[in-house]
Design a protein around this motif. Structure first.
Motif, PDB file in Angstrom:
ATOM      1  N   ILE A  14       0.824  -1.210   0.000  1.00  0.00           N
ATOM      2  CA  ILE A  14       0.000   0.000   0.000  1.00  0.00           C
ATOM      3  C   ILE A  14       0.858   1.260   0.000  1.00  0.00           C
ATOM      4  CG2 ILE A  14      -1.677   1.329   1.348  1.00  0.00           C
ATOM      5  CD1 ILE A  14      -2.801  -1.389   2.321  1.00  0.00           C
ATOM      6  N   SER A  15       1.975   1.238   0.716  1.00  0.00           N
ATOM      7  CA  SER A  15       2.820   2.435   0.822  1.00  0.00           C
ATOM      8  C   SER A  15       3.637   2.709  -0.437  1.00  0.00           C
ATOM      9  CB  SER A  15       3.764   2.289   2.021  1.00  0.00           C
ATOM     10  OG  SER A  15       4.666   1.202   1.821  1.00  0.00           O
ATOM     11  N   SER A  16       3.798   1.710  -1.304  1.00  0.00           N
ATOM     12  CA  SER A  16       4.685   1.887  -2.459  1.00  0.00           C
ATOM     13  C   SER A  16       4.006   1.723  -3.816  1.00  0.00           C
ATOM     14  CB  SER A  16       5.845   0.895  -2.375  1.00  0.00           C
ATOM     15  OG  SER A  16       5.374  -0.440  -2.321  1.00  0.00           O
ATOM     16  N   LEU A  17       2.826   1.135  -3.854  1.00  0.00           N
ATOM     17  CA  LEU A  17       2.165   0.881  -5.131  1.00  0.00           C
ATOM     18  C   LEU A  17       1.538   2.147  -5.691  1.00  0.00           C
ATOM     19  CD1 LEU A  17       1.149  -1.205  -7.250  1.00  0.00           C
ATOM     20  CD2 LEU A  17      -0.879  -1.492  -5.816  1.00  0.00           C
ATOM     21  N   GLU A  18       1.791   2.406  -6.975  1.00  0.00           N
ATOM     22  CA  GLU A  18       1.181   3.549  -7.664  1.00  0.00           C
ATOM     23  C   GLU A  18       0.121   3.030  -8.620  1.00  0.00           C
ATOM     24  OE1 GLU A  18       4.200   5.846  -9.521  1.00  0.00           O
ATOM     25  OE2 GLU A  18       5.346   6.178  -7.666  1.00  0.00           O
ATOM     26  N   ILE A  19      -1.122   3.160  -8.210  1.00  0.00           N
ATOM     27  CA  ILE A  19      -2.233   2.667  -9.012  1.00  0.00           C
ATOM     28  C   ILE A  19      -3.465   3.513  -8.709  1.00  0.00           C
ATOM     29  CG2 ILE A  19      -2.958   0.977  -7.268  1.00  0.00           C
ATOM     30  CD1 ILE A  19      -3.661  -0.937  -9.531  1.00  0.00           C
ATOM     31  N   GLU A  20      -4.256   3.784  -9.713  1.00  0.00           N
ATOM     32  CA  GLU A  20      -5.445   4.609  -9.529  1.00  0.00           C
ATOM     33  C   GLU A  20      -6.613   3.752  -9.041  1.00  0.00           C
ATOM     34  OE1 GLU A  20      -6.432   6.798 -12.979  1.00  0.00           O
ATOM     35  OE2 GLU A  20      -4.528   7.895 -13.071  1.00  0.00           O
ATOM     36  N   GLY A  21      -7.407   4.331  -8.166  1.00  0.00           N
ATOM     37  CA  GLY A  21      -8.626   3.665  -7.731  1.00  0.00           C
ATOM     38  C   GLY A  21      -8.394   2.594  -6.681  1.00  0.00           C
ATOM     39  N   SER A  22      -9.439   1.816  -6.453  1.00  0.00           N
ATOM     40  CA  SER A  22      -9.411   0.759  -5.443  1.00  0.00           C
ATOM     41  C   SER A  22      -8.810  -0.515  -6.029  1.00  0.00           C
ATOM     42  CB  SER A  22     -10.837   0.481  -4.951  1.00  0.00           C
ATOM     43  OG  SER A  22     -11.449   1.661  -4.477  1.00  0.00           O
ATOM     44  N   TYR A  23      -8.355  -1.382  -5.151  1.00  0.00           N
ATOM     45  CA  TYR A  23      -7.789  -2.647  -5.627  1.00  0.00           C
ATOM     46  C   TYR A  23      -7.840  -3.709  -4.527  1.00  0.00           C
ATOM     47  CZ  TYR A  23      -3.563  -0.861  -3.242  1.00  0.00           C
ATOM     48  OH  TYR A  23      -2.681  -0.352  -2.331  1.00  0.00           O
TER      49      TYR A  23
END
Length: 378
Positions: free
Chosen positions: A110-119
């Motif tokens: 969670i602290s490092s992932l770059e992604i838009e929206g929920s997952y």
């Protein structure tokens, strides 16, 4: 890991072959907050639901080796005392039951992932009783070599569907299809430990990325604390730049030379595919130097190529030719025209200067169409 080893594991993710008993994970919202966590038994789910879950996770082992599936190597010091490796081992050895380790992995992602929206973060553990494989390639279930214990992590975007109109035939009427959340195919994920030579390799992992132009450097550093590999699409751009600058210096940046380099690499890809060798095809700077030499490039000029290659990729770096060229087509472009041709028929294009004007000539004996209409060339 090679294609055969990955395919062997991918076959595990079918309901009739899988030993996976449960799936752990969490739902992360747009604010990077864990909304809910779950640990569900697949045995309590219906056959269709189980198959859908396994199919989704299986996609983390899809794509091309070297492009979507990238080997990660741990240094000896990391395996001995590295915090990242210790966390992954705790997850595997506890069969995803050590709560502190699971929460620690969630935090890292969670602290490092770059992604838009929920997952969704999905985690599964499996123990594969690797069957013995005889010299003729036949597997013998009774002759197991070892038990390969591993975990697979899949990170899947969760998106809202669009409003739509549906038709209910049994009621003979139209209905409004409700907007709902849908789990998409994984964007990134990883397998640990690696399955090399059909055996456990604690010094490796396999990283998956759906988008070959992005490698999620921060995520790779957080999970493995290792230098992230150059994304496949970036490799292509850098290789083109190195080749272009070298040929410009040598005053040999012609269509014939560029086509020869691409054609040679495409031939290597085709031959490797036909040979069915499981190990991925790799080339080094020596391979490209040999191709350039066959095109008549002066050896003194290729010193510049070596320096540029070393600066861009590293002196000992090997590359997948499939990341450097498109094996399906050669593309010739001007500001107003785009021509695509099979690498095997690069000889159909020539460049000429006629009456002081530069032209690209295409051999066209028959079968010429303009906007789908056959035309005659007089």
């Amino acid at each position: 890991m090679n294609e055969k080893e990955i395919a062997e594991l991918r076959r595990r993710f079918r309901s009739e072959k899988s030993n996976i008993t449960s799936i752990r994970g969490c739902f992360v919202n747009e604010g990077r907050e864990i909304v809910s966590q779950f640990n569900q038994s697949l045995g309590l789910m219906g056959q269709d639901d189980t198959e859908l879950i396994l199919t989704t996770i299986r996609k983390t082992l899809s794509g091309r080796v070297g492009k979507n599936l990238i080997d990660i190597e741990f240094a000896t010091s990391q395996v001995a005392e590295g915090a990242e490796h210790k966390l992954l081992m705790a997850l595997r050895d506890s069969k995803l039951e050590e709560e502190e380790a699971v929460q620690g992995l969630y935090e890292k992602i969670i602290s490092s992932l770059e992604i838009e929206g929920s997952y969704l973060i999905l985690l599964v553990y499996d123990a594969y009783d690797v069957p013995f494989r005889a010299r003729d390639g036949e597997e013998q279930a009774e002759g197991s070599e070892e038990v390969y214990r591993y975990l697979l992590c899949s990170i899947c975007p969760v998106r809202l569907t669009k409003p739509a109109l549906s038709y209910a035939a049994e009621r003979n009427q139209f209905d409004h299809l409700k907007v709902d959340w849908v789990v998409s195919a994984p964007e990134v994920g990883f397998l640990f430990p690696a399955f090399d030579e059909r055996s456990t390799n604690l010094y490796g992992a396999l990283y998956y990325t759906k988008n070959a132009s992005e490698s999620q450097d921060a995520l790779i550093d957080s999970l493995f604390h290792t230098k992230p590999p150059m994304p496949a699409e970036i490799q292509k751009e850098v290789f083109r730049s190195v080749l272009s600058e070298t040929l410009m210096d040598a005053e040999e940046c012609s269509y014939d030379v560029v086509q020869a380099v691409q054609g040679e690499l495409c031939d290597m890809i085709a031959e490797h595919k036909e040979s069915k060798v499981p190990e991925p095809l790799l080339i080094n700077k020596g391979t490209v130097k040999r191709i350039l030499s066959s095109c008549g490039i002066d050896s003194d000029k290729m010193i510049n190529f070596e320096d540029r290659y070393d600066d861009a990729f590293g002196a000992e770096t090997t590359l997948s030719p499939g990341n450097l060229v498109d094996p399906k087509q050669i593309e010739v472009c001007t500001p107003d025209v785009r021509i695509q041709i099979s690498p095997q028929r690069g000889d159909l294009i020539q460049t000429r200067i006629l009456d002081g004007v530069k032209y690209i000539l295409i051999r066209a004996d028959d079968g010429v169409e303009v906007d789908g209409i056959n035309i005659e060339i007089d």
